[in-house]
Scaffold this active site. Structure first.
Site, PDB file in Angstrom:
ATOM      1  N   ASN A   6      35.679  41.300 -44.958  1.00 37.41           N
ATOM      2  CA  ASN A   6      34.395  42.012 -44.953  1.00 37.41           C
ATOM      3  C   ASN A   6      33.819  41.989 -46.367  1.00 37.41           C
ATOM      4  OD1 ASN A   6      32.590  44.261 -45.396  1.00 37.41           O
ATOM      5  ND2 ASN A   6      33.135  44.980 -43.367  1.00 37.41           N
ATOM      6  N   HIS A   9      30.853  44.974 -49.661  1.00 33.55           N
ATOM      7  CA  HIS A   9      30.811  45.606 -50.985  1.00 33.55           C
ATOM      8  C   HIS A   9      30.390  44.659 -52.105  1.00 33.55           C
ATOM      9  CE1 HIS A   9      31.725  49.250 -49.134  1.00 33.55           C
ATOM     10  NE2 HIS A   9      32.889  48.840 -48.674  1.00 33.55           N
ATOM     11  N   HIS A  42      28.438  44.248 -42.206  1.00 36.10           N
ATOM     12  CA  HIS A  42      27.887  45.353 -41.417  1.00 36.10           C
ATOM     13  C   HIS A  42      26.413  45.521 -41.788  1.00 36.10           C
ATOM     14  CE1 HIS A  42      28.529  49.865 -40.142  1.00 36.10           C
ATOM     15  NE2 HIS A  42      27.436  49.357 -39.614  1.00 36.10           N
ATOM     16  N   ARG A  44      23.835  47.796 -41.660  1.00 38.24           N
ATOM     17  CA  ARG A  44      23.656  49.223 -41.378  1.00 38.24           C
ATOM     18  C   ARG A  44      22.184  49.544 -41.144  1.00 38.24           C
ATOM     19  NH1 ARG A  44      27.602  53.070 -42.726  1.00 38.24           N
ATOM     20  NH2 ARG A  44      25.829  54.486 -42.816  1.00 38.24           N
ATOM     21  N   ARG A  48      22.063  49.879 -46.548  1.00 38.46           N
ATOM     22  CA  ARG A  48      22.662  50.310 -47.813  1.00 38.46           C
ATOM     23  C   ARG A  48      23.234  49.134 -48.606  1.00 38.46           C
ATOM     24  NH1 ARG A  48      27.645  54.167 -46.665  1.00 38.46           N
ATOM     25  NH2 ARG A  48      26.013  55.523 -45.878  1.00 38.46           N
ATOM     26  N   GLU A  69      29.235  43.546 -37.782  1.00 41.04           N
ATOM     27  CA  GLU A  69      29.440  44.941 -37.375  1.00 41.04           C
ATOM     28  C   GLU A  69      28.077  45.598 -37.265  1.00 41.04           C
ATOM     29  OE1 GLU A  69      31.788  46.985 -40.206  1.00 41.04           O
ATOM     30  OE2 GLU A  69      33.465  45.621 -40.007  1.00 41.04           O
ATOM     31  N   THR A 100      32.571  53.678 -42.160  1.00 44.39           N
ATOM     32  CA  THR A 100      32.637  54.009 -40.735  1.00 44.39           C
ATOM     33  C   THR A 100      33.766  55.001 -40.470  1.00 44.39           C
ATOM     34  OG1 THR A 100      31.983  51.720 -40.401  1.00 44.39           O
ATOM     35  CG2 THR A 100      32.643  52.950 -38.451  1.00 44.39           C
ATOM     36  N   GLU A 150      38.762  46.361 -31.441  1.00 40.94           N
ATOM     37  CA  GLU A 150      39.309  46.474 -32.789  1.00 40.94           C
ATOM     38  C   GLU A 150      39.799  47.910 -32.936  1.00 40.94           C
ATOM     39  OE1 GLU A 150      37.020  44.991 -36.107  1.00 40.94           O
ATOM     40  OE2 GLU A 150      38.098  46.279 -37.511  1.00 40.94           O
ATOM     41  N   HIS A 190      40.256  48.814 -41.064  1.00 48.75           N
ATOM     42  CA  HIS A 190      39.744  49.979 -41.782  1.00 48.75           C
ATOM     43  C   HIS A 190      40.837  50.597 -42.660  1.00 48.75           C
ATOM     44  CE1 HIS A 190      37.290  53.341 -42.954  1.00 48.75           C
ATOM     45  NE2 HIS A 190      36.283  52.645 -42.484  1.00 48.75           N
TER      46      HIS A 190
END
Ligand code: PXP
Length: 246
Positions: A6, A9, A42, A44, A48, A69, A100, A150, A190
């Protein structure tokens, strides 16, 4: 076991200055080279970190599957159907959360999810539902028509005592075995990091882990390619299978 990386970030960092650097696409290509089997991001509702254009560029340029996601908000569903990633992972989303928190309540949302899951699958887009390791949520995911779940590993990752960690690990083992017995493909993610990943690799029904924060954080010190390679080394050499205790 496969590793999805992922890259949200990388975009979080870029958005600090709202510029073009560091570019999540460039990061995704490094992750691929280092052995990631899919790229996860993701989109969002609050945009963000990842932006719509990032998802479009990722879809065009990466060579491994793109796993998007997303929440079930109409606007995001429209964006996903237009961008057409290989897979969508439906997650809950709350505005103020840091990340999440908790799985999607598929038990409550089954009827709403059924047509949405069918729509994506009809368009050739795989659907995974991000759920807590709970038998009822797994049953509901199957009933909603998903072919992948998941399992949320957050409670396992955050457990602070040996006893609570064992309890959360056993919940993951039981949920993974249950999902596999229903014919679902099983992923997990996660809060997974270099220290807590090993017991997860011993859960045979889990075919894929999706990891972001720990890899991008480690990249600050060793570089992204090395950080991904180190996680690939953990994930592709799993520990012997741990069966669920009776
Ligand atoms: N899987 C899902 C469904 C997620 O929502 C996230 C967080 O975006 C992850 C995996 C990765 O979590 P982490 O960044 O804690 O590794």
């Amino acid at each position: 076991m496969r590793l999805g990386v992922n890259i949200d970030h990388v975009a979080t960092l870029r958005q600090q200055r709202k510029g073009t650097f560091p570019d999540p696409l460039e990061a995704a290509l490094v992750c691929e080279r280092a052995g990631a089997s899919s790229i996860v991001c993701h989109l969002r509702e609050d945009r963000r970190h990842i932006q719509d254009d990032d998802v479009r560029r990722l879809k065009r340029a990466i060579h491994v599957p793109l796993n998007l996601e997303m929440s079930v908000a109409e606007e995001i569903v429209r964006a996903a159907l237009s961008i057409r990633p290989s897979q969508v992972t439906l997650v809950p989303e709350r505005r103020q959360e840091l990340t999440t928190e908790g799985g999607l309540d598929v038990v409550r949302l089954t009827r709403r999810l059924r047509p949405l899951v069918a729509k994506f699958q009809d368009e050739g887009i795989s659907v995974s539902l991000f759920v807590d390791p709970d038998g009822a949520q797994v049953d509901a995911s199957r009933s909603a028509g998903a072919r992948i779940v998941e399992l949320h590993t957050g409670r396992y990752a955050q457990a602070r005592t040996t006893a609570s960690r064992e309890r959360e690990l056993n919940a993951l083992i039981r949920a993974a075995e249950h999902a596999a017995s229903l014919g679902l493909a099983v992923a997990a993610g996660h809060g997974l990091d270099y220290d807590n990943i090993e017991p997860i690799t011993a859960i045979a029904p889990i075919e894929e882990v999706n990891i972001g924060f720990s890899i991008i954080s480690r990249a600050v010190f060793v570089g992204l390619e090395q950080a991904v390679k180190e996680m690939v080394a953990h994930v592709v050499t799993p520990r012997p299978y741990a069966a669920a205790p009776a």
